[in-house]
Design a protein around this motif. Structure first.
Motif, PDB file in Angstrom:
ATOM      1  N   THR A 104      -2.250  -0.372  -9.006  1.00 28.95           N
ATOM      2  CA  THR A 104      -3.633  -0.289  -9.093  1.00 28.95           C
ATOM      3  C   THR A 104      -4.365   0.790  -8.254  1.00 28.95           C
ATOM      4  O   THR A 104      -3.312   1.207  -7.284  1.00 28.95           O
ATOM      5  N   ASP A 105      -5.454   1.320  -8.053  1.00 29.40           N
ATOM      6  CA  ASP A 105      -5.826   2.382  -7.056  1.00 29.40           C
ATOM      7  C   ASP A 105      -6.102   1.388  -5.825  1.00 29.40           C
ATOM      8  O   ASP A 105      -6.026   0.010  -5.827  1.00 29.40           O
ATOM      9  N   TRP A 106      -6.184   2.169  -4.679  1.00 29.61           N
ATOM     10  CA  TRP A 106      -6.284   1.147  -3.383  1.00 29.61           C
ATOM     11  C   TRP A 106      -7.415   0.561  -3.236  1.00 29.61           C
ATOM     12  O   TRP A 106      -7.624  -0.278  -2.238  1.00 29.61           O
ATOM     13  N   GLU A 107      -8.490   0.436  -3.917  1.00 28.23           N
ATOM     14  CA  GLU A 107      -9.861  -0.176  -3.702  1.00 28.23           C
ATOM     15  C   GLU A 107      -9.726  -1.506  -4.377  1.00 28.23           C
ATOM     16  O   GLU A 107     -10.938  -2.209  -4.131  1.00 28.23           O
ATOM     17  N   GLN A 108      -8.752  -1.975  -5.035  1.00 29.10           N
ATOM     18  CA  GLN A 108      -8.839  -3.143  -5.629  1.00 29.10           C
ATOM     19  C   GLN A 108      -8.756  -4.376  -4.274  1.00 29.10           C
ATOM     20  O   GLN A 108      -8.000  -4.328  -3.599  1.00 29.10           O
ATOM     21  N   ASP A 109      -9.883  -5.184  -4.473  1.00 29.91           N
ATOM     22  CA  ASP A 109      -9.815  -6.240  -3.461  1.00 29.91           C
ATOM     23  C   ASP A 109      -9.407  -7.634  -3.780  1.00 29.91           C
ATOM     24  O   ASP A 109      -9.765  -8.431  -3.821  1.00 29.91           O
ATOM     25  N   PHE A 123       0.792  -1.252  -0.096  1.00 31.18           N
ATOM     26  CA  PHE A 123      -0.155   0.160   0.011  1.00 31.18           C
ATOM     27  C   PHE A 123       0.829   1.303   0.099  1.00 31.18           C
ATOM     28  O   PHE A 123       1.745   1.431   0.916  1.00 31.18           O
ATOM     29  N   HIS A 132      -1.264   6.641  -2.581  1.00 32.07           N
ATOM     30  CA  HIS A 132      -2.131   6.910  -3.630  1.00 32.07           C
ATOM     31  C   HIS A 132      -2.285   6.012  -4.725  1.00 32.07           C
ATOM     32  O   HIS A 132      -3.088   5.913  -5.391  1.00 32.07           O
ATOM     33  N   ASP A 133      -1.870   4.684  -4.356  1.00 33.38           N
ATOM     34  CA  ASP A 133      -1.960   3.555  -5.289  1.00 33.38           C
ATOM     35  C   ASP A 133      -1.423   2.397  -4.626  1.00 33.38           C
ATOM     36  O   ASP A 133      -0.789   2.232  -3.194  1.00 33.38           O
TER      37      ASP A 133
END
Length: 337
Positions: free
Chosen positions: A309-314, A289, A292-293
């Protein structure tokens, strides 16, 4: 003024060995623009500035201002300004007097003391001595004094490198604005990729005395000519492939490429140009983490791929995924053969 450097070479001897500090270096700096020379320590950046300023003599090649050769003119007659890593303000003079001193031999100065102080945001500090200024203020004062002398070209040798990160970021924005206002032709050398990308009108990547590639920061980042440039400007995946037309066959399938090619090639793909999908081809080995990404490391056989990727990738380490390319891979000029 436009500066032209053509096929410049400089070597010297060190501990019985010849060192080629600058090799076949050519560059054009447009009038009123800021060119950043970006490269690792020891690549020849500072030597190049010394050659332009006249502090060293080239072995061969030419340096010209508006088509007038200056490489055999004494330093004091070139009209070249030079700002070093450490400020060189006179300790016994106020900031105001430093700038006035630089203007003293100008019959019709372009800017007054008051104008320069105002442009540099230093009017309130005009009567302070160097020891009463912060590191960033001293460096800004040194740049203002250099601008007061109206140099044809201003050279800056890593001027922000000794400052803390927040101060460095603020000062470089102020200096960039100042150069635009004064339409100063300048060359700044640095090893800081972020600084080079943020400030430059023209960015030059230098390595082992050579110019590897020159252009806008956006063009160099998006379309580096080789793996050295790609890696120096940011994270990059370098992949061996077999090209045919506008596609290349890789170990994880065919990929679109940015220009037609045939035969063995090396491809460059920035980590942010991949996206993660549910699948089976790659194993996630690490997740980092970064605010910003998120940085992901994937493996498939012997191939390791870096993805941002953006940090919302699960997803999480240990899961299997597929990847999809969001834009064509860049074909590097060097082949894989």
């Amino acid at each position: 003024m436009q500066l032209d450097i053509k096929d410049l070479n400089k070597s010297f001897w060190s501990h019985g060995q010849r060192v080629d500090a600058v090799r076949h270096f050519s560059l054009r700096v447009a009038s009123g623009s800021l060119t950043i020379i970006l490269g690792p320590s020891g690549c020849g950046k500072s030597t190049l500035l010394r050659l332009i300023a006249g502090l060293d003599t080239p072995d061969s090649g030419t340096i010209s201002l508006d088509d007038r050769p200056i490489d055999r003119i004494p330093p004091e007659k070139r009209g070249i300004g030079l700002v070093f890593q450490e400020d060189s303000l006179f300790p016994n003079m106020t900031l105001e007097d430093q700038i006035r001193w630089a203007l003293s031999n100008k019959t019709k100065p372009r800017f007054s003391v008051e104008q320069l102080l105002d442009m540099g945001g230093m009017t309130a500090l005009r009567r302070r001595y160097p020891h009463q200024l912060s590191g960033g203020e001293r460096q800004r004062g040194a740049i203002l004094r250099s601008l007061a002398a109206e140099p044809k070209v201003l050279l800056l040798d890593e001027p922000f490198s000794r400052l803390d990160a927040p101060l460095r970021d603020a000062l470089r924005r102020e200096v960039r604005s100042l150069f635009r206002t004064t339409q100063t032709t300048a060359i700044l050398v640095t090893h800081d990729q972020e600084e080079g990308m943020a400030l430059a009108d023209q960015l030059v990547v230098m390595e082992s005395g050579r110019s590897l590639q020159a252009g806008t920061p956006q063009s160099l980042y998006a379309f580096p000519t080789n793996a050295l440039v790609a890696g120096f400007l940011g994270r990059a995946n370098i992949i061996v492939a077999q090209a045919e037309g506008l596609f290349a066959q890789t170990v994880f399938g065919p990929l679109p490429i940015h220009r037609p090619a045939q035969g063995p090639v090396r491809l460059m793909i920035r980590p942010e140009h991949f996206e993660l999908l549910k699948g089976e081809q790659f194993l996630i080995t690490d997740k980092e983490f970064r605010g910003h990404d998120v940085s992901w490391r994937l493996i498939s056989g012997e191939l390791e791929v870096l993805v941002h990727t953006d940090w919302e990738q699960d997803f999480r380490p240990g899961q299997r995924v597929d990847i999809r390319l969001r834009r064509p891979a860049v074909v590097l000029e060097e082949s894989s053969g």
